[in-house]
Scaffold this motif. Structure first.
Motif, PDB file in Angstrom:
ATOM      1  N   THR A  30      13.894  -6.914  -8.899  1.00  0.00           N
ATOM      2  CA  THR A  30      13.678  -7.102 -10.334  1.00  0.00           C
ATOM      3  C   THR A  30      12.238  -6.815 -10.759  1.00  0.00           C
ATOM      4  N   LYS A  31      11.439  -6.278  -9.844  1.00  0.00           N
ATOM      5  CA  LYS A  31      10.025  -6.001 -10.154  1.00  0.00           C
ATOM      6  C   LYS A  31       9.913  -5.105 -11.379  1.00  0.00           C
ATOM      7  N   GLY A  32       8.956  -5.437 -12.224  1.00  0.00           N
ATOM      8  CA  GLY A  32       8.727  -4.595 -13.393  1.00  0.00           C
ATOM      9  C   GLY A  32       9.684  -4.859 -14.549  1.00  0.00           C
ATOM     10  N   PHE A  72      10.553 -12.175  -1.361  1.00  0.00           N
ATOM     11  CA  PHE A  72       9.330 -11.394  -1.570  1.00  0.00           C
ATOM     12  C   PHE A  72       9.385 -10.115  -0.745  1.00  0.00           C
ATOM     13  N   ILE A  73       9.142  -8.978  -1.402  1.00  0.00           N
ATOM     14  CA  ILE A  73       9.283  -7.669  -0.749  1.00  0.00           C
ATOM     15  C   ILE A  73       8.009  -6.828  -0.855  1.00  0.00           C
ATOM     16  N   GLY A  74       6.889  -7.458  -1.211  1.00  0.00           N
ATOM     17  CA  GLY A  74       5.657  -6.693  -1.418  1.00  0.00           C
ATOM     18  C   GLY A  74       4.644  -6.910  -0.313  1.00  0.00           C
ATOM     19  N   VAL A 153      12.861  -2.413   6.986  1.00  0.00           N
ATOM     20  CA  VAL A 153      12.220  -1.103   7.055  1.00  0.00           C
ATOM     21  C   VAL A 153      12.418  -0.375   5.725  1.00  0.00           C
ATOM     22  N   MET A 154      11.460   0.485   5.401  1.00  0.00           N
ATOM     23  CA  MET A 154      11.589   1.405   4.277  1.00  0.00           C
ATOM     24  C   MET A 154      11.775   2.789   4.873  1.00  0.00           C
ATOM     25  N   ALA A 155      12.906   3.414   4.589  1.00  0.00           N
ATOM     26  CA  ALA A 155      13.161   4.743   5.152  1.00  0.00           C
ATOM     27  C   ALA A 155      12.356   5.786   4.375  1.00  0.00           C
ATOM     28  N   GLY A 185      17.739  -0.078   3.090  1.00  0.00           N
ATOM     29  CA  GLY A 185      18.544   0.579   2.072  1.00  0.00           C
ATOM     30  C   GLY A 185      18.064   0.210   0.683  1.00  0.00           C
ATOM     31  N   MET A 186      17.903   1.237  -0.179  1.00  0.00           N
ATOM     32  CA  MET A 186      17.465   1.075  -1.559  1.00  0.00           C
ATOM     33  C   MET A 186      18.448   1.841  -2.449  1.00  0.00           C
ATOM     34  N   SER A 187      18.090   2.054  -3.706  1.00  0.00           N
ATOM     35  CA  SER A 187      19.053   2.665  -4.637  1.00  0.00           C
ATOM     36  C   SER A 187      19.667   3.954  -4.097  1.00  0.00           C
ATOM     37  N   ASP A 188      18.850   4.793  -3.470  1.00  0.00           N
ATOM     38  CA  ASP A 188      19.336   6.114  -3.087  1.00  0.00           C
ATOM     39  C   ASP A 188      20.032   6.152  -1.732  1.00  0.00           C
ATOM     40  N   VAL A 201      20.601  -5.256   1.376  1.00  0.00           N
ATOM     41  CA  VAL A 201      20.120  -4.008   0.773  1.00  0.00           C
ATOM     42  C   VAL A 201      19.272  -4.371  -0.443  1.00  0.00           C
ATOM     43  N   ARG A 202      18.142  -3.697  -0.575  1.00  0.00           N
ATOM     44  CA  ARG A 202      17.179  -4.017  -1.650  1.00  0.00           C
ATOM     45  C   ARG A 202      17.301  -2.951  -2.738  1.00  0.00           C
ATOM     46  N   VAL A 203      18.119  -3.241  -3.734  1.00  0.00           N
ATOM     47  CA  VAL A 203      18.388  -2.224  -4.752  1.00  0.00           C
ATOM     48  C   VAL A 203      17.759  -2.645  -6.078  1.00  0.00           C
ATOM     49  N   GLY A 204      16.963  -1.737  -6.645  1.00  0.00           N
ATOM     50  CA  GLY A 204      16.308  -1.992  -7.921  1.00  0.00           C
ATOM     51  C   GLY A 204      16.826  -1.066  -9.011  1.00  0.00           C
ATOM     52  N   ARG A 205      16.288   0.160  -9.045  1.00  0.00           N
ATOM     53  CA  ARG A 205      16.556   1.105 -10.146  1.00  0.00           C
ATOM     54  C   ARG A 205      18.033   1.174 -10.516  1.00  0.00           C
ATOM     55  N   ALA A 206      18.906   1.251  -9.538  1.00  0.00           N
ATOM     56  CA  ALA A 206      20.332   1.481  -9.831  1.00  0.00           C
ATOM     57  C   ALA A 206      20.950   0.346 -10.643  1.00  0.00           C
TER      58      ALA A 206
HETATM   59  C1  LIG Z   1      11.036  -1.260  -5.347  1.00  0.00           C
HETATM   60  C2  LIG Z   1      11.481  -1.567  -3.982  1.00  0.00           C
HETATM   61  C3  LIG Z   1      12.837  -1.468  -3.634  1.00  0.00           C
HETATM   62  C4  LIG Z   1      13.913  -0.998  -4.609  1.00  0.00           C
HETATM   63  O1  LIG Z   1      13.820   0.379  -4.763  1.00  0.00           O
HETATM   64  P1  LIG Z   1      14.789   1.146  -5.796  1.00  0.00           P
HETATM   65  O2  LIG Z   1      14.558   2.568  -5.460  1.00  0.00           O
HETATM   66  O3  LIG Z   1      14.332   0.738  -7.158  1.00  0.00           O
HETATM   67  O4  LIG Z   1      16.171   0.695  -5.506  1.00  0.00           O
HETATM   68  C5  LIG Z   1      13.202  -1.812  -2.338  1.00  0.00           C
HETATM   69  N1  LIG Z   1      12.291  -2.221  -1.431  1.00  0.00           N
HETATM   70  C6  LIG Z   1      10.987  -2.327  -1.727  1.00  0.00           C
HETATM   71  C7  LIG Z   1      10.047  -2.780  -0.681  1.00  0.00           C
HETATM   72  C8  LIG Z   1      10.533  -1.991  -3.000  1.00  0.00           C
HETATM   73  O5  LIG Z   1       9.238  -2.101  -3.287  1.00  0.00           O
END
Ligand SMILES: *Cc1c(COP(=O)(O)O)cnc(C)c1O
Length: 209
Positions: A30-32, A72-74, A153-155, A185-188, A201-206
């Motif tokens: 939900t960042k931003g 927290f994901i930052g 992990v961030m791919a 895993g993120m939006s894409d 799975v950490r999904v934001g934009r979608a």
């Molecule tokens: C913003 C963020 C996400 C979500 O990414 P989207 O592309 O918006 O789904 C997932 N993980 C981390 C660490 C992020 O900073």
């Protein structure tokens, strides 16, 4: 896309991978986004852990939205850890002093968050512990008393084959350490991450489009 679309995508990916429904959970990033946007786009569809990547933003939203489960994901900066009192799971622990600092604050908070260790994706990215140092970090973090539940992990963004390799590698490392939680895993790329065992799975934009 919206929360229901992503939930359908998750169920389809679980089924394709022969996994139990619900074994991969959505963490809504939900960042931003404002409290109003979060309420409209996320909370009206159900209850999900909410992920933020900045300490003050998290603190302010947790005050405005009491009763939510905050992750927290930052990046964990020393002078920002004090804002993480509402957090139940930190996804981004990468250095031992961060665990010491969280454990120190946790005494004042009266409870400690669980943690995931962020592993490096090997490439351009500066964050995450290297493969060589993962076991040592795991041991150091456990000595602080924090509960290590898994890996994150961030791919790489633009290279699906490399992303698959990173997911598979992270799954193998978690297995070696006997850890069950895998945040990837993120939006894409979340359907692909589910194939490789993602449990969060950490999904934001979608969710907000
Ligand atoms: C913003 C963020 C996400 C979500 O990414 P989207 O592309 O918006 O789904 C997932 N993980 C981390 C660490 C992020 O900073």
């Amino acid at each position: 896309m919206s929360v229901p679309d992503v939930l359908r995508g998750l169920r389809a990916a679980e089924e394709a991978a022969g996994r139990a429904p619900g074994s991969a959970r959505l963490v809504a990033i939900t960042k931003g986004h404002s409290v109003e946007e979060i309420t409209e786009h996320v909370l009206q569809h159900g209850t999900f852990p909410l992920g933020e990547n900045r300490g003050q933003e998290l603190r302010d939203k947790a005050r405005a939205l009491p009763g939510q489960d905050w992750h927290f994901i930052g990046p964990l900066q020393r002078n920002k850890i004090k804002y993480l009192a509402p957090v139940t799971l930190v996804h981004t622990l990468e250095v031992a002093w961060q665990a010491e600092e969280i454990a120190r604050h946790a005494e004042a908070w009266g409870r400690a968050p669980d943690v995931l260790l962020q592993v490096s994706n090997g490439e351009r990215q500066k964050h995450g512990v290297s493969a060589e140092n993962l076991r040592a970090l795991y041991d150091q973090v456990r000595q602080t008393g924090l509960n290590v539940r898994g890996l994150m992990v961030m791919a790489p963004y633009d290279d699906p084959a490399a992303a698959r390799a990173v997911f598979a590698d992270t799954q193998a490392r978690a297995h070696d350490l006997g850890l069950s939680e895998l945040s990837m895993g993120m939006s894409d790329d979340y359907p692909e991450a589910v194939r490789y065992g993602a449990t969060l799975v950490r999904v934001g934009r979608a969710l907000f489009q």
